[in-house]
Design an enzyme around this catalytic site. Structure first.
Site, short mmCIF file in Angstrom:
data_model
loop_
_atom_site.label_atom_id
_atom_site.label_comp_id
_atom_site.label_asym_id
_atom_site.label_seq_id
_atom_site.Cartn_x
_atom_site.Cartn_y
_atom_site.Cartn_z
N ASP A 132 -2.64 -29.35 -18.82
CA ASP A 132 -1.40 -29.94 -18.36
C ASP A 132 -1.70 -30.47 -16.95
OD1 ASP A 132 1.40 -30.33 -17.78
OD2 ASP A 132 1.31 -28.44 -16.68
N ASP A 136 5.18 -26.79 -21.77
CA ASP A 136 3.87 -26.41 -22.32
C ASP A 136 3.97 -25.21 -23.25
OD1 ASP A 136 2.49 -28.35 -20.79
OD2 ASP A 136 2.69 -27.03 -19.05
N CYS A 186 3.96 1.62 2.23
CA CYS A 186 5.21 0.97 1.83
C CYS A 186 6.08 1.94 1.02
CB CYS A 186 4.92 -0.28 1.00
SG CYS A 186 4.07 -1.55 1.93
N ASP A 192 1.53 -24.64 -17.38
CA ASP A 192 2.40 -23.72 -16.65
C ASP A 192 3.87 -24.02 -16.87
OD1 ASP A 192 2.54 -26.11 -15.21
OD2 ASP A 192 3.05 -25.04 -13.39
N CYS A 216 0.84 -1.19 0.00
CA CYS A 216 0.00 0.00 0.00
C CYS A 216 0.88 1.24 0.00
CB CYS A 216 -0.90 0.01 1.23
SG CYS A 216 0.04 0.17 2.75
#
Lengths: 774, 45
Positions: free
Chosen positions: A488, A675, A86, A671, A83
């Site tokens: 996958d 793939d 930070c 992922d 936020c």
């Protein structure tokens, strides 16, 4: 009640502690030392972000420092920005350091620009200071980012501003032209106003309409006439006719219509660009920069080099938990490698001296040294990237809904305009041309051109809020035509991490005790099975001195007895059988033999999603690189009848090519590195934000988090957005049908053209806003 | 109506100044981080 760490907000194991670890307590002290205690009051922790927890890591950013005239500069990616507080904390602390000139965070891009003077070496200190507070800073190559960002540059916004200026000023004059009689105004005044209109309009059209002219030119060359061609023709003709009319000191000019047209169309373009830019900015954060460098040993010194600079023969150091940066051979150390992103196997592979390791895999248990045998551009990773790029050209050419309509609409409109010209020719070519132009302006697909991008923009923004990044607007239209979904296994349907499912070998009432003991040992190791084991026990752990034997297991002393946890032979266990390809971990304590069984955990919503997809009548295929047994178990559990196993990247690609040749429209969910080529070929591709970089880069859609449910969301919302797009197109068409007869009759004066154009655009806009309704 | 000959160029000139300002602000990267700008306004120092 659970107590959380003051600094990072993680649960504290011992109720008396304020902090979960020493790192956090040190961080708290630093924050206090610089007077930022308020930070803890005003910050809001976002559970989606990385925890603000310090990691012990000394990063050398020297290679990334750019020397400017009298200062040094470095660009860093910041992980863990939750936020505004930070930003305040990081910038504030950095600015309080000596010699720092500038510390500026870009919250949209999550980057930090840091400038300081005098000493180069100060850079590392500054970075480690922020790392100690718990934010992770990663240096990156500004050039790479800028190259990517060029696709989303500001030229559309500039053109929009210029067109907006033009519309406003021309309208000032048009209003008097529309509403004041010529007799009252006088012909000279009218000519003057026409002259000024042309003076404003021409440069603006030349500048702001460039996107349409260039797109029209491209489409003409490619042989696919698109909407932009009609737009370009209408703008061009309106201009030519208006200039002629100005010189003839005639009644009407269409400069206002032409500029307004450009203005509206650019709004559509800009909205579209902005939504995609936002998705890109979020996607960049995790894909572009992760592990973009490797640590290299040179003359006993350690240097950090960008991956592209890694050369054959260099010695690469890989710490446990780190991603291996290049293909190479192990020259010292033994460890286990997580290959799941390469081939979908969950079981880590043991590597010893002389074994080959690949870029992109993760080193698990201990530090190794690797001699690089292929420069980064020849690595397995690069080969797969190259393969994906090759596939790109084989992809189906998709004609978007608006362009499909344009194929029928454009010839019709132009024939109509030509007919109008012929019809009025008897009254002289000037009047004929004027009326033909009016037809073109009225039918110009302004609303048509807005119909699609507005819906798309709203849909993409809504998806971003749900953690779904749609990087490619076309994907939304394509999802509707999908008949097959290819999954996958590892990391897509399953979590890709082992989970404890059974404890065998002791009575039920003793299981808790042994699990407690095993978890207390496992917490000292980074092996995936250890991590999983440590997680499966909730509660305080026993404080033990644990010794790790690389690739074998853990040993500790508990109640004066030796406990061993690990491989069967290490624990001298008698039962060595494999349980259906599952992962086993053995424990030996006081002559008791305990077996912990792990499985690759199926995502919590996988079953539900597969069932829903079946209801939606989709063909579901499981395509994995893992061994038969593992794939079979998952397929059975999820009720998938069509499954294939032990497929390498090329075989996966071939499988999909066959699908494509059968004219199946398919979606690919994956992922892993294996793939990536398949994802590129798919009509729609979906990846996850913990996937390998290349998969995220090629995927049309990236889902944040582990859940599979967003796929259903996507299919549902895509259906709705297509419905709205079609409805918008219909509204625009009906509008044109009503207005065209008037134009053909020569009744459309510039005022009517302006009203028709803006009202149809507004109607389309309001209709699109219905996308926001659930 | 001859006053228009002066008024219109003045209008255009003012409009152009506005446009110029916008293009300048765009060029000096003031639109690079709208999210950050929205939050920064809340800081004390």
């Amino acid at each position: 009640m659970k107590k959380t760490c003051i600094h990072c907000g993680e649960e504290v194991k011992n109720i008396n502690d304020n902090f979960c670890c020493n790192g956090c307590s040190a961080a708290y002290e630093i924050v206090g030392k610089f007077g930022f205690e308020n930070y803890y009051k005003i910050r809001e922790i976002n559970s989606k972000e990385r925890k603000i927890k310090p990691e012990e890591e000394n990063l050398d950013i020297t290679e990334f420092i750019i020397k400017k005239d009298d200062y040094f500069e470095v660009n860093l990616m910041v992980q863990g920005l939750h936020c505004a507080a930070c930003i305040w904390l990081i910038e504030g602390i950095l600015k309080r350091q000596e010699n720092v000139i500038l510390a500026r965070i870009n919250l949209s891009k999550k980057t930090l620009l840091l400038r300081w003077k005098k000493d180069v070496m100060l850079g590392n200190n500054l970075v480690s200071l922020i790392n100690e507070i718990g934010y992770k800073l990663l240096p990156f190559d500004l050039e790479i980012l800028e190259k990517e960002e060029k696709k989303y540059d500001n030229s559309i916004l500039k053109a929009l501003a210029v067109a907006g200026f033009g519309v406003g000023n021309i309208m000032l004059m048009s209003f008097s032209l529309w509403f004041v009689d010529v007799e009252k105004m006088g012909i000279e005044t009218r000519n003057l106003l026409h002259f000024f209109s042309s003076l404003i309009a021409l440069p603006i059209i030349i500048y702001a309409a460039r996107p349409f002219f260039s797109s029209a030119y491209k489409s003409l060359r490619a042989g696919f006439p698109n909407m932009d061609l009609a737009i370009a023709i209408a703008i061009f003709l309106a201009c030519v006719v208006s200039i002629l009319e100005t010189f003839r000191s005639a009644h009407h000019v269409y400069f206002d219509s032409a500029v307004m047209l450009i203005f509206f169309l650019l709004i559509g373009r800009y909205l579209d660009l902005r939504a995609r830019k936002k998705a890109f900015a979020i996607a960049t954060e995790f894909s572009l920069l992760a592990a973009s460098f490797g640590r290299v040993e040179e003359d006993k010194k350690i240097r950090i080099l960008p991956i592209k600079d890694l050369q054959k023969g260099m010695i690469l150091l890989v710490a446990p938990g780190e991603k291996i940066a290049a293909d190479g051979v192990v020259i010292s150390g033994e460890s286990e490698i997580d290959m799941s992103l390469i081939n979908g196997e969950v079981i880590p592979k043991k590597i010893i001296l002389g074994n080959e390791v690949f870029a992109g895999t993760i080193n698990l248990s201990s530090a190794i040294r690797v001699r690089i045998i292929k420069a980064s551009q020849d690595s397995l990773l690069s080969q797969i990237i190259a393969l994906s790029e090759n596939v790109e050209s084989k992809k189906n050419h998709y004609i978007r809904i608006a362009d499909r309509l344009a194929k029928f609409y454009l010839p019709a409109v132009h024939i109509l305009a030509f007919a109008t010209f012929l019809f009025w020719f008897k009254n002289g070519w000037e009047e004929a041309l004027m009326n033909a132009t009016a037809v073109l302006i009225i039918t110009c697909p302004c609303a048509l051109a807005l119909a699609v991008p507005i819906v798309q923009t709203i849909a993409i923004s809504n998806f971003i809020k749900k953690g779904i990044l749609v990087k490619n607007g076309e994907a939304l239209e394509k999802i509707n035509e999908i008949s097959t979904i290819v999954f996958d296994k590892t990391g897509s349907l399953t979590v890709g991490k082992p989970r404890l499912v059974r404890v065998v070998g002791v009575e039920d009432n003793e299981k808790e005790f042994y699990l407690h003991l095993a978890a207390s040992m496992a917490t000292h190791s980074k092996h995936p099975l250890s991590i999983s084991l440590a997680k499966s026990y909730k509660g305080d752990l026993i404080d033990l001195k644990v010794k790790e034997y690389q690739g074998l297991g853990l040993e500790a002393v508990f109640e004066d007895e030796i406990v061993r946890l690990g491989r069967a032979q290490f624990c001298k266990a008698k039962a060595i059988s494999r349980d259906n390809g599952n992962l086993l971990c053995f424990m030996k304590f006081k002559n008791k033999e305990i077996i912990f069984t792990f499985e690759d955990e199926i995502k919590s919503d996988s079953k539900q999603v597969i069932e829903r997809l079946k209801v939606l009548d989709k063909r579901i295929i499981l395509l994995s690189g893992d061994i038969k047994n593992n794939v079979e178990i998952v397929a059975k559990e999820l009720g998938i009848t069509e499954f294939y196993f032990e497929k390498n990247p090329l075989e996966k690609l071939q499988f999909l090519e066959e699908l494509k040749n059968k004219n199946e429209k398919f979606m690919m969910v994956g992922d892993g590195l294996n793939d990536a080529p398949a994802l590129t070929l798919a009509d729609v591709s979906i990846s996850f934000n913990n996937a390998v970089d290349i998969s995220q880069n090629v995927a049309d859609i990236v889902i944040q988090g582990q859940k599979l449910y967003p796929i259903i969301d996507l299919i549902k919302s895509a259906k709705k957005s297509i419905f709205l797009m079609k409805q918008n197109l219909l509204i625009a068409l009906v509008y044109n049908l009503i207005a065209v007869p008037f134009a053909v009759m020569g009744l459309v004066v510039p005022l009517i053209a302006a009203i028709a154009m803006s009202s149809s655009s507004l109607l389309v806009l309001f209709n699109s806003l219905r996308m926001n309704r659930q | 109506m001859s006053v228009l000959i002066f008024l219109i160029p003045i209008t255009l000139g003012l409009g152009l100044i506005g446009l110029g300002c916008f293009l300048w602000s765009l060029k000096s990267k003031q639109y690079e981080d709208l999210e950050g700008a929205a939050n920064r306004i809340l800081f004390d120092d």
